[in-house]
Design an enzyme around this catalytic site. Sequence first.
Site, PDB file in Angstrom:
ATOM      1  N   HIS A 127     -17.356  65.381  -0.196  1.00 29.24           N
ATOM      2  CA  HIS A 127     -16.794  64.008   0.157  1.00 29.24           C
ATOM      3  C   HIS A 127     -15.308  64.412   0.501  1.00 29.24           C
ATOM      4  CE1 HIS A 127     -15.865  60.134   1.457  1.00 29.24           C
ATOM      5  NE2 HIS A 127     -15.199  59.769   0.506  1.00 29.24           N
ATOM      6  N   ARG A 153      -5.138  58.513  -6.599  1.00 30.64           N
ATOM      7  CA  ARG A 153      -4.032  59.422  -6.677  1.00 30.64           C
ATOM      8  C   ARG A 153      -2.729  58.939  -6.612  1.00 30.64           C
ATOM      9  NH1 ARG A 153      -3.059  65.598  -4.645  1.00 30.64           N
ATOM     10  NH2 ARG A 153      -4.606  64.964  -3.067  1.00 30.64           N
ATOM     11  N   GLY A 180     -16.602  56.720  -6.871  1.00 30.34           N
ATOM     12  CA  GLY A 180     -15.165  56.993  -7.228  1.00 30.34           C
ATOM     13  C   GLY A 180     -14.746  58.421  -6.992  1.00 30.34           C
ATOM     14  N   SER A 209     -16.381  47.093  -4.999  1.00 27.45           N
ATOM     15  CA  SER A 209     -17.474  46.086  -5.586  1.00 27.45           C
ATOM     16  C   SER A 209     -17.638  44.484  -4.992  1.00 27.45           C
ATOM     17  CB  SER A 209     -17.109  46.234  -7.113  1.00 27.45           C
ATOM     18  OG  SER A 209     -17.452  47.534  -7.515  1.00 27.45           O
ATOM     19  N   ARG A 230     -20.576  57.411   9.573  1.00 28.53           N
ATOM     20  CA  ARG A 230     -19.359  57.555  10.426  1.00 28.53           C
ATOM     21  C   ARG A 230     -19.845  58.389  11.362  1.00 28.53           C
ATOM     22  NH1 ARG A 230     -15.036  58.196   5.520  1.00 28.53           N
ATOM     23  NH2 ARG A 230     -14.217  55.969   5.348  1.00 28.53           N
ATOM     24  N   ASP A 234     -19.935  58.966   4.937  1.00 22.95           N
ATOM     25  CA  ASP A 234     -19.669  59.884   6.144  1.00 22.95           C
ATOM     26  C   ASP A 234     -20.977  59.998   7.016  1.00 22.95           C
ATOM     27  OD1 ASP A 234     -17.235  60.950   4.720  1.00 22.95           O
ATOM     28  OD2 ASP A 234     -18.978  61.215   3.024  1.00 22.95           O
TER      29      ASP A 234
HETATM   30  N1  LIG Z   1     -17.367  58.290  -1.565  1.00 21.88           N
HETATM   31  C1  LIG Z   1     -16.952  57.745  -0.897  1.00 21.88           C
HETATM   32  O1  LIG Z   1     -17.645  57.373   0.263  1.00 21.88           O
HETATM   33  C2  LIG Z   1     -15.937  56.519  -1.004  1.00 21.88           C
HETATM   34  C3  LIG Z   1     -15.123  56.491  -2.184  1.00 21.88           C
HETATM   35  N2  LIG Z   1     -14.041  55.784  -2.526  1.00 21.88           N
HETATM   36  C4  LIG Z   1     -13.548  56.009  -3.837  1.00 21.88           C
HETATM   37  O2  LIG Z   1     -14.080  54.779  -4.491  1.00 21.88           O
HETATM   38  C5  LIG Z   1     -13.383  54.276  -5.532  1.00 21.88           C
HETATM   39  C6  LIG Z   1     -12.953  53.024  -5.573  1.00 21.88           C
HETATM   40  O3  LIG Z   1     -12.441  52.424  -4.641  1.00 21.88           O
HETATM   41  P1  LIG Z   1     -11.905  50.701  -4.369  1.00 21.88           P
HETATM   42  O4  LIG Z   1     -13.128  49.984  -4.908  1.00 21.88           O
HETATM   43  O5  LIG Z   1     -11.577  50.615  -3.076  1.00 21.88           O
HETATM   44  O6  LIG Z   1     -10.768  50.842  -5.216  1.00 21.88           O
HETATM   45  P2  LIG Z   1      -9.806  49.758  -6.277  1.00 21.88           P
HETATM   46  O7  LIG Z   1      -8.531  50.253  -6.496  1.00 21.88           O
HETATM   47  O8  LIG Z   1     -10.187  48.414  -5.425  1.00 21.88           O
HETATM   48  O9  LIG Z   1     -10.706  49.663  -7.621  1.00 21.88           O
HETATM   49  C7  LIG Z   1     -10.796  50.663  -8.165  1.00 21.88           C
HETATM   50  C8  LIG Z   1     -11.140  50.507  -9.746  1.00 21.88           C
HETATM   51  O10 LIG Z   1     -11.217  51.566 -10.336  1.00 21.88           O
HETATM   52  C9  LIG Z   1     -10.910  51.239 -11.830  1.00 21.88           C
HETATM   53  N3  LIG Z   1     -10.242  52.289 -12.436  1.00 21.88           N
HETATM   54  C10 LIG Z   1     -10.836  52.943 -13.369  1.00 21.88           C
HETATM   55  N4  LIG Z   1     -10.034  53.831 -13.882  1.00 21.88           N
HETATM   56  C11 LIG Z   1      -8.588  53.594 -13.329  1.00 21.88           C
HETATM   57  C12 LIG Z   1      -7.615  54.113 -13.756  1.00 21.88           C
HETATM   58  N5  LIG Z   1      -7.286  54.835 -14.682  1.00 21.88           N
HETATM   59  N6  LIG Z   1      -6.568  53.653 -13.001  1.00 21.88           N
HETATM   60  C13 LIG Z   1      -6.628  52.640 -12.062  1.00 21.88           C
HETATM   61  N7  LIG Z   1      -8.081  52.196 -11.725  1.00 21.88           N
HETATM   62  C14 LIG Z   1      -9.079  52.586 -12.407  1.00 21.88           C
HETATM   63  C15 LIG Z   1     -10.168  49.950 -11.761  1.00 21.88           C
HETATM   64  O11 LIG Z   1     -10.907  49.058 -12.178  1.00 21.88           O
HETATM   65  P3  LIG Z   1     -10.864  48.974 -14.036  1.00 21.88           P
HETATM   66  O12 LIG Z   1      -9.434  48.456 -14.401  1.00 21.88           O
HETATM   67  O13 LIG Z   1     -11.987  47.917 -14.237  1.00 21.88           O
HETATM   68  O14 LIG Z   1     -11.513  50.288 -14.468  1.00 21.88           O
HETATM   69  C16 LIG Z   1     -10.240  49.379 -10.148  1.00 21.88           C
HETATM   70  O15 LIG Z   1     -10.676  48.099 -10.296  1.00 21.88           O
HETATM   71  C17 LIG Z   1     -11.686  55.146  -5.419  1.00 21.88           C
HETATM   72  O16 LIG Z   1     -12.020  56.411  -6.067  1.00 21.88           O
HETATM   73  C18 LIG Z   1     -12.051  55.549  -3.915  1.00 21.88           C
HETATM   74  O17 LIG Z   1     -11.221  56.553  -3.475  1.00 21.88           O
HETATM   75  C19 LIG Z   1     -13.674  54.864  -1.536  1.00 21.88           C
HETATM   76  C20 LIG Z   1     -14.115  54.762  -0.212  1.00 21.88           C
HETATM   77  C21 LIG Z   1     -15.171  55.805   0.072  1.00 21.88           C
HETATM   78  O1  LIG Z   2      -9.884  58.535   0.119  1.00 18.85           O
HETATM   79  C1  LIG Z   2     -10.299  57.411  -0.267  1.00 18.85           C
HETATM   80  O2  LIG Z   2     -10.322  56.606  -1.262  1.00 18.85           O
HETATM   81  C2  LIG Z   2     -11.332  56.891   0.696  1.00 18.85           C
HETATM   82  C3  LIG Z   2     -12.416  57.606   1.248  1.00 18.85           C
HETATM   83  O3  LIG Z   2     -12.961  58.471   0.407  1.00 18.85           O
HETATM   84  C4  LIG Z   2     -13.317  57.592   2.474  1.00 18.85           C
HETATM   85  O4  LIG Z   2     -12.538  56.399   3.160  1.00 18.85           O
HETATM   86  O5  LIG Z   2     -14.117  58.111   2.818  1.00 18.85           O
END
Ligand SMILES: NC(=O)C1=CN([C@@H]2O[C@H](COP(=O)(O)OP(=O)(O)OC[C@H]3O[C@@H](n4cnc5c(N)ncnc54)[C@H](OP(=O)(O)O)[C@@H]3O)[C@@H](O)[C@H]2O)C=CC1
Ligand SMILES: O=C([O-])CC(=O)C(=O)O
Length: 446
Positions: free
Chosen positions: A286, A191, A229, A116, A261, A258
């Site tokens: 994904h 995780r 997420g 974000s 990439r 993806d």
């Molecule tokens: N689909 C795709 O291509 C990709 C997906 N991702 C996914 O995107 C998601 C976010 O990534 P990113 O912004 O780097 O992650 P961050 O760790 O920077 O932020 C994740 C946010 O998730 C929130 N959150 C919600 N529930 C929970 C919980 N139970 N425990 C901890 N945090 C929680 C937190 O915000 P708050 O406390 O405000 O809720 C936190 O700020 C991840 O799931 C990642 O795997 C990442 C890269 C590519």
């Molecule tokens: O596994 C992750 O959180 C990162 C992810 O999805 C990616 O890079 O495609």
Amino acid sequence: MAFMAAGAAPSSSSAASALMPTRPETSPLQFFHAHAARRALFRSPSRTRRSQLVCSLDATKQAVQEQSPTVKGAAAGRTDCFGVFCTTYDLREEEETKSWKKVVNVALSGAAGMISNHLLFKLASGEVFGPDQPIALRLLGSERSFQALEGVAMELEDSLYPLLREVSIGIDPYEVFEDVEWALLIGAKPRGPGMERADLLNINGQIFAQQGKALNAVASRNVKVLVVGNPCNTNALICLKNAPDLPPKNFHALTRLDENRAKCQLALKAGVFYDMISNMTIWGNHSTTQVPDFLNARIDGKPARQVIRDDKWLMEEFTKTVQKRGGVLIQKWGRSSAASTAVSIGDAIRSLITPTPEGDWFSSAVYTNGNPYGIAEDIVFSMPGRSKGDGDYELVTDVVIDGFLWDRIKKSEAELLAEKRCVMPECMQDDELCEITEDTMLPGEK
Ligand SMILES: NC(=O)C1=CN([C@@H]2O[C@H](COP(=O)(O)OP(=O)(O)OC[C@H]3O[C@@H](n4cnc5c(N)ncnc54)[C@H](OP(=O)(O)O)[C@@H]3O)[C@@H](O)[C@H]2O)C=CC1
Ligand SMILES: O=C([O-])CC(=O)C(=O)O
């Protein structure tokens, strides 16, 4: 349209209250922060100006709505809003004179997270929705992230983006999602050490079930939902199942990263710039079972196989590189892709709001009911689509699927069906167990 502002810190209710599967009777708090007012105040002398207080707790919002739009807030001696957050104004006149479009309401969850932090500034600048599209950003966080959210909102404010008309922050999805036209669901629990995949699915399942219910209750009836997420496909499925009054077709899980990439790898191998790569499909989940489709991809308009002439590389190295790109990046960076993910979210949105170039298509993980390929129904699966630019899309039918591609598609399908069995036990047959194979990995996992 008026800006509303507030700035009190959240009180003692637990983080879990933000994740409750049903709507709390009273939301723990409700904050709306205003931004961009300062610059706007000085642009148009004829504009209606208002200064008003909308500070913090539930009752306040209602009270403010009942107040006449005259000076309150700071002038009334309140300390829980500050500076520009306490100011509001009416931008209708300005919008008319500038011929801007109607403000689009966009919500982000995980708004204080890394993705974000890149995405918000793209959205606010007009890079995603366009230079004539004013935007209201609704940031969903939790008690854990609330202060960070305030910091994010302050940075947005200090960026002086003319198109950014409103920023609000909150921890109750029923408030934050009200009337939103786009919901970008980025927040998810990562995780942790020793955590089973099924546990991760379960925890995130609860988050996405709650957010689906909230969208169902309060979002625009044509809201577009993009789940980022992880595990994003199954999270999107859970979300749409909890939003029965919204069109399932409007729910996407992000596989555009993806796709990007895969385009980059083909460009590198072919020795061309990546704008030469088109028709790139990612099929499936994904995860590391995703299928980057080199059979239908094109390089400078020609089939990729004809240009690259190295099937072994395409079948093995190319496929693995794309599947594991996220993991390699984590090894190098020590954190998962954030900037490129934000870019790909922008790409995914633009693909839906601009017409797809003639003959090309894009990938998105969408609901499979009615798909023309024979992929199992009732899952969220990445497939190729085209849009007229109206926010909607159609799946493409002019793709070739050979035995190699089909086998791989089936493997990713099996993985998603297994994930579904774990999060939706009611879908299990007697002999079907919630069993996640070792193949079920996020791209970022080893
Ligand atoms: N689909 C795709 O291509 C990709 C997906 N991702 C996914 O995107 C998601 C976010 O990534 P990113 O912004 O780097 O992650 P961050 O760790 O920077 O932020 C994740 C946010 O998730 C929130 N959150 C919600 N529930 C929970 C919980 N139970 N425990 C901890 N945090 C929680 C937190 O915000 P708050 O406390 O405000 O809720 C936190 O700020 C991840 O799931 C990642 O795997 C990442 C890269 C590519
Ligand atoms: O596994 C992750 O959180 C990162 C992810 O999805 C990616 O890079 O495609």
